[in-house]
Design a protein around this motif. Sequence first.
Motif, PDB file in Angstrom:
ATOM      1  N   ALA A   1      -7.244   2.801   7.006  1.00 17.56           N
ATOM      2  CA  ALA A   1      -7.010   2.419   5.606  1.00 17.56           C
ATOM      3  C   ALA A   1      -5.546   2.101   5.328  1.00 17.56           C
ATOM      4  N   ILE A   2      -4.689   2.211   6.346  1.00 19.99           N
ATOM      5  CA  ILE A   2      -3.252   1.977   6.174  1.00 19.99           C
ATOM      6  C   ILE A   2      -2.821   0.794   7.025  1.00 19.99           C
ATOM      7  N   GLN A   3      -2.121  -0.144   6.384  1.00 13.78           N
ATOM      8  CA  GLN A   3      -1.586  -1.300   7.103  1.00 13.78           C
ATOM      9  C   GLN A   3      -0.082  -1.122   7.296  1.00 13.78           C
ATOM     10  N   VAL A   4       0.385  -1.542   8.468  1.00 11.67           N
ATOM     11  CA  VAL A   4       1.789  -1.398   8.831  1.00 11.67           C
ATOM     12  C   VAL A   4       2.373  -2.767   9.161  1.00 11.67           C
ATOM     13  N   SER A   5       3.512  -3.077   8.564  1.00  8.66           N
ATOM     14  CA  SER A   5       4.239  -4.287   8.936  1.00  8.66           C
ATOM     15  C   SER A   5       5.679  -3.917   9.236  1.00  8.66           C
ATOM     16  N   VAL A   6       6.276  -4.608  10.196  1.00 12.37           N
ATOM     17  CA  VAL A   6       7.635  -4.318  10.627  1.00 12.37           C
ATOM     18  C   VAL A   6       8.446  -5.604  10.647  1.00 12.37           C
ATOM     19  N   VAL A   7       9.557  -5.586   9.922  1.00 10.23           N
ATOM     20  CA  VAL A   7      10.501  -6.698   9.941  1.00 10.23           C
ATOM     21  C   VAL A   7      11.860  -6.128  10.327  1.00 10.23           C
ATOM     22  N   ASP A   8      12.375  -6.571  11.482  1.00 12.02           N
ATOM     23  CA  ASP A   8      13.599  -6.000  12.047  1.00 12.02           C
ATOM     24  C   ASP A   8      13.412  -4.493  12.189  1.00 12.02           C
ATOM     25  N   ASP A   9      14.183  -3.694  11.463  1.00 12.01           N
ATOM     26  CA  ASP A   9      14.074  -2.229  11.581  1.00 12.01           C
ATOM     27  C   ASP A   9      13.492  -1.603  10.325  1.00 12.01           C
ATOM     28  N   GLU A  10      12.814  -2.414   9.452  1.00 15.39           N
ATOM     29  CA  GLU A  10      12.219  -1.905   8.219  1.00 15.39           C
ATOM     30  C   GLU A  10      10.699  -1.910   8.328  1.00 15.39           C
ATOM     31  N   VAL A  11      10.099  -0.762   8.020  1.00 15.66           N
ATOM     32  CA  VAL A  11       8.639  -0.599   8.091  1.00 15.66           C
ATOM     33  C   VAL A  11       8.073  -0.563   6.679  1.00 15.66           C
ATOM     34  N   THR A  12       6.993  -1.309   6.447  1.00 15.56           N
ATOM     35  CA  THR A  12       6.302  -1.275   5.165  1.00 15.56           C
ATOM     36  C   THR A  12       4.899  -0.726   5.366  1.00 15.56           C
ATOM     37  N   LEU A  13       4.535   0.270   4.560  1.00 15.56           N
ATOM     38  CA  LEU A  13       3.211   0.877   4.598  1.00 15.56           C
ATOM     39  C   LEU A  13       2.430   0.427   3.372  1.00 15.56           C
ATOM     40  N   GLU A  14       1.213  -0.093   3.579  1.00 17.70           N
ATOM     41  CA  GLU A  14       0.353  -0.515   2.484  1.00 17.70           C
ATOM     42  C   GLU A  14      -1.056  -0.008   2.732  1.00 17.70           C
ATOM     43  N   GLY A  15      -1.858   0.051   1.666  1.00 16.20           N
ATOM     44  CA  GLY A  15      -3.225   0.533   1.781  1.00 16.20           C
ATOM     45  C   GLY A  15      -3.465   1.720   0.878  1.00 16.20           C
ATOM     46  N   PHE A  16      -4.363   2.620   1.316  1.00 20.22           N
ATOM     47  CA  PHE A  16      -4.797   3.711   0.442  1.00 20.22           C
ATOM     48  C   PHE A  16      -4.794   5.053   1.182  1.00 20.22           C
ATOM     49  N   VAL A  17      -4.488   6.117   0.417  1.00 15.29           N
ATOM     50  CA  VAL A  17      -4.618   7.496   0.900  1.00 15.29           C
ATOM     51  C   VAL A  17      -5.423   8.276  -0.129  1.00 15.29           C
ATOM     52  N   ASN A  18      -5.932   9.424   0.269  1.00 15.00           N
ATOM     53  CA  ASN A  18      -6.815  10.195  -0.616  1.00 15.00           C
ATOM     54  C   ASN A  18      -6.073  11.198  -1.492  1.00 15.00           C
ATOM     55  N   ALA A  19      -4.839  11.552  -1.142  1.00 19.29           N
ATOM     56  CA  ALA A  19      -4.081  12.541  -1.907  1.00 19.29           C
ATOM     57  C   ALA A  19      -2.599  12.254  -1.765  1.00 19.29           C
TER      58      ALA A  19
ATOM     59  N   ARG B   1      14.970   2.260  10.468  1.00 18.50           N
ATOM     60  CA  ARG B   1      16.071   2.603   9.568  1.00 18.50           C
ATOM     61  C   ARG B   1      15.650   2.587   8.106  1.00 18.50           C
ATOM     62  N   ALA B   2      14.474   2.067   7.803  1.00 20.24           N
ATOM     63  CA  ALA B   2      14.008   2.050   6.412  1.00 20.24           C
ATOM     64  C   ALA B   2      12.492   2.033   6.401  1.00 20.24           C
ATOM     65  N   VAL B   3      11.895   2.767   5.448  1.00 21.11           N
ATOM     66  CA  VAL B   3      10.446   2.783   5.255  1.00 21.11           C
ATOM     67  C   VAL B   3      10.153   2.480   3.796  1.00 21.11           C
ATOM     68  N   VAL B   4       9.350   1.435   3.560  1.00 25.18           N
ATOM     69  CA  VAL B   4       8.921   1.071   2.208  1.00 25.18           C
ATOM     70  C   VAL B   4       7.479   1.547   2.040  1.00 25.18           C
ATOM     71  N   ASP B   5       7.271   2.466   1.129  1.00 22.16           N
ATOM     72  CA  ASP B   5       5.951   3.072   0.925  1.00 22.16           C
ATOM     73  C   ASP B   5       5.262   2.416  -0.271  1.00 22.16           C
ATOM     74  N   ARG B   6       4.258   1.593   0.013  1.00 27.22           N
ATOM     75  CA  ARG B   6       3.464   0.952  -1.031  1.00 27.22           C
ATOM     76  C   ARG B   6       2.028   1.480  -1.042  1.00 27.22           C
ATOM     77  N   LEU B   7       1.840   2.651  -0.483  1.00 32.62           N
ATOM     78  CA  LEU B   7       0.527   3.259  -0.419  1.00 32.62           C
ATOM     79  C   LEU B   7       0.063   3.672  -1.814  1.00 32.62           C
ATOM     80  N   MET B   8      -1.221   3.528  -2.070  1.00 31.72           N
ATOM     81  CA  MET B   8      -1.809   3.891  -3.361  1.00 31.72           C
ATOM     82  C   MET B   8      -2.876   4.952  -3.170  1.00 31.72           C
ATOM     83  N   LEU B   9      -3.124   5.743  -4.211  1.00 33.85           N
ATOM     84  CA  LEU B   9      -4.181   6.742  -4.165  1.00 33.85           C
ATOM     85  C   LEU B   9      -5.529   6.067  -4.320  1.00 33.85           C
ATOM     86  N   ALA B  10      -6.466   6.429  -3.457  1.00 31.27           N
ATOM     87  CA  ALA B  10      -7.801   5.824  -3.517  1.00 31.27           C
ATOM     88  C   ALA B  10      -8.563   6.324  -4.745  1.00 31.27           C
TER      89      ALA B  10
END
Length: 215
Positions: free
Chosen positions: A170-188, A206-215
Amino acid sequence: MDDTLLRQHILDELDFDPSVGAAHIGVAVDDGVVSLSGCVGTYAERIAAEKVVQRVRGVRAITEALEVRGPDTERTGDVEIAGRVLNVLAWDSRIQAHGIQVKVELGAVTLNGSVPYYFQSVAAASDIRRLSGVTDVLNLLAVRPPAEAVDVKAKILAALKRNAKLDGDAIQVSVVDDEVTLEGFVNAWHEREVAERAAWSAPGVRAVVDRLMLA
């Protein structure tokens, strides 16, 4: 969940947790957004209160305005706090403290400089939060890994799928250079922190962008 019921669950959880003195903490809830006010005795207690609230089901976001107010007899001067900080960083074998600069102002500790790995930045801030007299910690440490990361995305996805607390699909990961973006859904709410830790654990991040949403 109804805000009144959610507020009661939060109050019960704060009262239940022995690491938090809940007597002087105020809790307000508006559409799942929790506001904490009042005061606590130590900075570590302030962080603990946040973590207690994060693990309550139904919490969508937190705003925190807790003040650290220890007894007058326990107030510590900035020079003494700085000495304690330097000592605890030197004693922790996980941290390469020679790249860290420390500033203390009215009990608030600021960390500048760099460390090779993210976990060392976390460990440094965690060590300092436990010290008496500390009222706040601003961690400005940069992460400068010794070598370039290889296949970061694959390593993070594998870590997410291994974790029993997460639905890795349920979680998608994308990486650009040294920045990670998390998208998708979590339960809590706390699952977002678990996912972020997995991302930070990959070498070279070196950087994490958290775009995760609660399901």
